[in-house]
Design a protein around this motif. Structure first.
Motif, mmCIF file in Angstrom:
data_model
loop_
_atom_site.group_PDB
_atom_site.id
_atom_site.type_symbol
_atom_site.label_atom_id
_atom_site.label_comp_id
_atom_site.label_asym_id
_atom_site.label_seq_id
_atom_site.Cartn_x
_atom_site.Cartn_y
_atom_site.Cartn_z
ATOM 1 N N VAL A 208 0.712 -1.270 0.028
ATOM 2 C CA VAL A 208 0.027 0.016 0.167
ATOM 3 C C VAL A 208 1.001 1.116 -0.010
ATOM 4 N N GLY A 209 0.875 2.070 -1.044
ATOM 5 C CA GLY A 209 1.968 2.965 -1.190
ATOM 6 C C GLY A 209 1.183 4.563 -1.159
ATOM 7 N N LEU A 210 2.060 5.485 -0.809
ATOM 8 C CA LEU A 210 1.651 6.690 -0.989
ATOM 9 C C LEU A 210 1.368 7.159 -2.283
ATOM 10 N N ALA A 211 0.815 8.532 -2.665
ATOM 11 C CA ALA A 211 0.666 8.878 -3.970
ATOM 12 C C ALA A 211 2.123 9.262 -4.774
ATOM 13 N N VAL A 229 13.893 -5.003 -5.770
ATOM 14 C CA VAL A 229 12.933 -5.551 -5.064
ATOM 15 C C VAL A 229 11.547 -5.294 -5.860
ATOM 16 N N GLN A 230 10.859 -6.308 -6.362
ATOM 17 C CA GLN A 230 9.600 -5.788 -7.187
ATOM 18 C C GLN A 230 8.512 -6.169 -6.039
ATOM 19 N N ARG A 231 7.599 -5.195 -5.702
ATOM 20 C CA ARG A 231 6.489 -5.104 -4.956
ATOM 21 C C ARG A 231 5.235 -5.247 -5.645
ATOM 22 N N ARG A 232 4.228 -5.675 -5.366
ATOM 23 C CA ARG A 232 2.737 -5.546 -5.886
ATOM 24 C C ARG A 232 2.020 -4.535 -5.352
ATOM 25 N N GLU A 233 2.201 -3.399 -6.393
ATOM 26 C CA GLU A 233 1.753 -2.250 -6.011
ATOM 27 C C GLU A 233 0.400 -1.823 -6.774
ATOM 28 N N GLN A 234 -0.633 -2.175 -6.028
ATOM 29 C CA GLN A 234 -2.176 -2.229 -6.383
ATOM 30 C C GLN A 234 -2.660 -1.259 -5.855
ATOM 31 N N LEU A 235 -2.222 -0.622 -4.687
ATOM 32 C CA LEU A 235 -3.093 0.427 -4.204
ATOM 33 C C LEU A 235 -2.219 1.622 -3.606
ATOM 34 N N GLU A 236 -2.445 2.828 -3.937
ATOM 35 C CA GLU A 236 -2.038 4.129 -3.492
ATOM 36 C C GLU A 236 -2.969 4.939 -2.836
ATOM 37 N N THR A 237 -2.606 5.990 -2.033
ATOM 38 C CA THR A 237 -3.336 6.955 -1.252
ATOM 39 C C THR A 237 -2.481 8.080 -1.061
ATOM 40 N N HIS A 238 -3.087 9.256 -0.400
ATOM 41 C CA HIS A 238 -2.395 10.401 -0.253
ATOM 42 C C HIS A 238 -2.042 10.627 1.166
ATOM 43 N N ALA A 240 -1.024 9.214 5.206
ATOM 44 C CA ALA A 240 -0.588 7.752 6.103
ATOM 45 C C ALA A 240 -1.812 7.132 6.811
ATOM 46 N N ILE A 241 -2.799 7.998 7.230
ATOM 47 C CA ILE A 241 -3.869 7.362 8.096
ATOM 48 C C ILE A 241 -4.614 6.603 6.987
ATOM 49 N N ALA A 242 -4.628 6.988 5.872
ATOM 50 C CA ALA A 242 -5.333 6.240 4.916
ATOM 51 C C ALA A 242 -4.727 4.933 4.404
ATOM 52 N N VAL A 243 -3.538 4.918 4.591
ATOM 53 C CA VAL A 243 -2.326 3.886 4.286
ATOM 54 C C VAL A 243 -2.691 2.813 5.403
ATOM 55 N N GLN A 248 -4.961 -2.255 7.881
ATOM 56 C CA GLN A 248 -5.756 -2.915 8.951
ATOM 57 C C GLN A 248 -6.759 -3.902 8.268
ATOM 58 N N HIS A 249 -7.366 -3.364 7.019
ATOM 59 C CA HIS A 249 -8.120 -4.394 6.375
ATOM 60 C C HIS A 249 -7.500 -5.492 5.693
ATOM 61 N N GLY A 250 -6.181 -5.702 5.719
ATOM 62 C CA GLY A 250 -5.655 -6.894 5.397
ATOM 63 C C GLY A 250 -5.211 -6.647 3.551
ATOM 64 N N LEU A 251 -5.198 -5.462 3.250
ATOM 65 C CA LEU A 251 -4.967 -5.170 1.776
ATOM 66 C C LEU A 251 -3.573 -4.911 1.231
ATOM 67 N N GLY A 252 -2.592 -5.208 2.428
ATOM 68 C CA GLY A 252 -1.192 -5.288 2.250
ATOM 69 C C GLY A 252 -0.301 -4.596 3.132
ATOM 70 N N ILE A 253 0.859 -4.486 3.035
ATOM 71 C CA ILE A 253 1.881 -3.849 3.899
ATOM 72 C C ILE A 253 2.371 -2.676 3.626
ATOM 73 N N ALA A 254 2.902 -1.875 4.439
ATOM 74 C CA ALA A 254 3.322 -0.269 3.940
ATOM 75 C C ALA A 254 4.381 -0.006 4.763
ATOM 76 N N LEU A 255 5.013 1.266 4.540
ATOM 77 C CA LEU A 255 5.815 1.980 5.365
ATOM 78 C C LEU A 255 5.101 3.272 5.433
ATOM 79 N N VAL A 256 5.209 3.913 6.731
ATOM 80 C CA VAL A 256 4.512 5.223 7.286
ATOM 81 C C VAL A 256 5.388 5.818 8.198
ATOM 82 N N ASN A 257 4.895 6.987 8.719
ATOM 83 C CA ASN A 257 5.558 7.557 9.613
ATOM 84 C C ASN A 257 5.342 6.849 11.166
ATOM 85 N N PRO A 258 6.409 7.072 12.045
ATOM 86 C CA PRO A 258 5.878 6.266 13.271
ATOM 87 C C PRO A 258 4.873 6.898 14.053
#
Length: 330
Positions: A208-211, A229-238, A240-243, A248-258
């Protein structure tokens, strides 16, 4: 010049009704007697009677019907009193505002902030600040970069909370904290067995990526590209809260601010350190050309207190990265 051409004597203008006259009239109306008015104004009864009579002469009509021992307002006096009261109410508001300006508690502190901080940092800091200053007023305005920096340069807010490292024109910056981005994973994910995640661990994972125009997104893409490294980039949003909500809904993993990760962490979302340091900087911006709010420094102190747990967790994550085999998995 003939006598008929000589200018005649000009009439002297009538002396004006003064504020003192209005004050005496109001005192008589409020007290209900000349004696009471004199006591209110700390003057003598003859002075009040004389000035009241003078006001009536200037107006050309009587304001009171006089009987032995008392005065009774006429209809004109009652109408005038309504107008006088409205004027004094406005004056009372001016006086109240003037007094309030001398109390920092009555000044509204206007804070412009990144949306991520409005969600993850400011609730705690605001609660502490308002507890210390229960009469204070606070406005929190979320805004993304670069508008945030533009508005601070325009001196529109008392304090700005940004993530930029370069100086913003018209402001002075102070770094409050520098924390590394972290990995967030949904409950039950296989990578939760690892104490620290490396770029290689993301290979083939739904991400789950940022924009695309987000500066952190660009840093992440560079890191994964360098690692091949190749990731499956199917989702992106603007945001970190949305990420985090998507993770939380199991739609992927991500990197966000702590800070956002910490605010969202729970049974449905877990946090792990990332082996590559990607700093997330929190910068306080003070406007140079806007009068300083008396309680700004107290608010910054509240922000530092709210950041203390995140800084402690940062130290723990650094220890885990240094010694991943000794780390306890949550």
């Amino acid at each position: 010049m003939s006598a008929s051409a000589l200018p005649g004597p000009t009439a002297s203008p009538a002396p004006p009704i003064t504020h003192r006259h209005i004050e005496i009239f109001r005192a008589v109306m409020t007290a209900g007697s000349v004696t009471g008015a004199a006591q209110r104004l700390f003057t003598s009864q003859p002075t009040v009677s004389r000035e009241l009579a003078r006001m009536e002469m200037l107006l050309g009509y009587a304001l009171f019907e006089r009987t032995p021992g008392r005065v009774r307002p006429t209809a004109r006096a009652l109408a005038l009193f309504d107008e006088v009261q409205r004027a004094y109410q406005g004056l009372d508001q001016v006086v109240a505002r003037a007094q309030a300006l001398g109390r920092a508690e009555d000044e509204r502190l206007r804070v412009l902030t990144l949306p991520a901080l409005a969600h993850a940092l400011l609730p705690t800091a605001s609660a502490d600040w308002l507890c210390a200053h229960p009469q204070a007023q606070l406005t929190l305005t979320p805004q993304e970069s670069p508008l945030l920096e533009e508005w601070m340069a325009a001196q529109r807010f008392d304090l700005g909370l940004s993530e930029v490292s370069a100086a913003v024109p018209g402001t002075v910056g102070e770094t409050l904290a520098e924390l590394d981005e972290v990995c967030v994973l949904p409950a039950g994910h296989r990578l939760l067995e690892r104490a620290v995640l490396t770029p290689a661990d993301f290979a083939g994972e739904r991400f789950v990526g940022l924009a695309a125009d987000d500066p952190y997104r660009r840093q992440f893409d560079t890191i994964f590209a360098a690692a091949g490294v190749q990731r499956r980039e199917q989702l992106e949003t603007h945001s970190a809260i949305a990420v985090c909500a998507l993770v939380q809904h199991g739609l992927g993993i991500a990197l966000v601010n702590p800070l956002t990760a910490r605010a969202c962490e729970g049974p449905a979302l877990h946090v792990r350190p990332f082996s590559v340091s990607v700093p997330f900087r929190i910068q306080a911006l003070r406007p140079l050309n806007r009068p300083a709010h008396a309680l700004t420094e107290d608010f910054i102190a509240a922000l530092r207190n709210a950041l203390a747990p995140a800084l402690a967790e940062q130290a723990e994550r650094a220890a885990v990265i240094a010694h991943p085999t000794k780390a306890k998995r949550r």
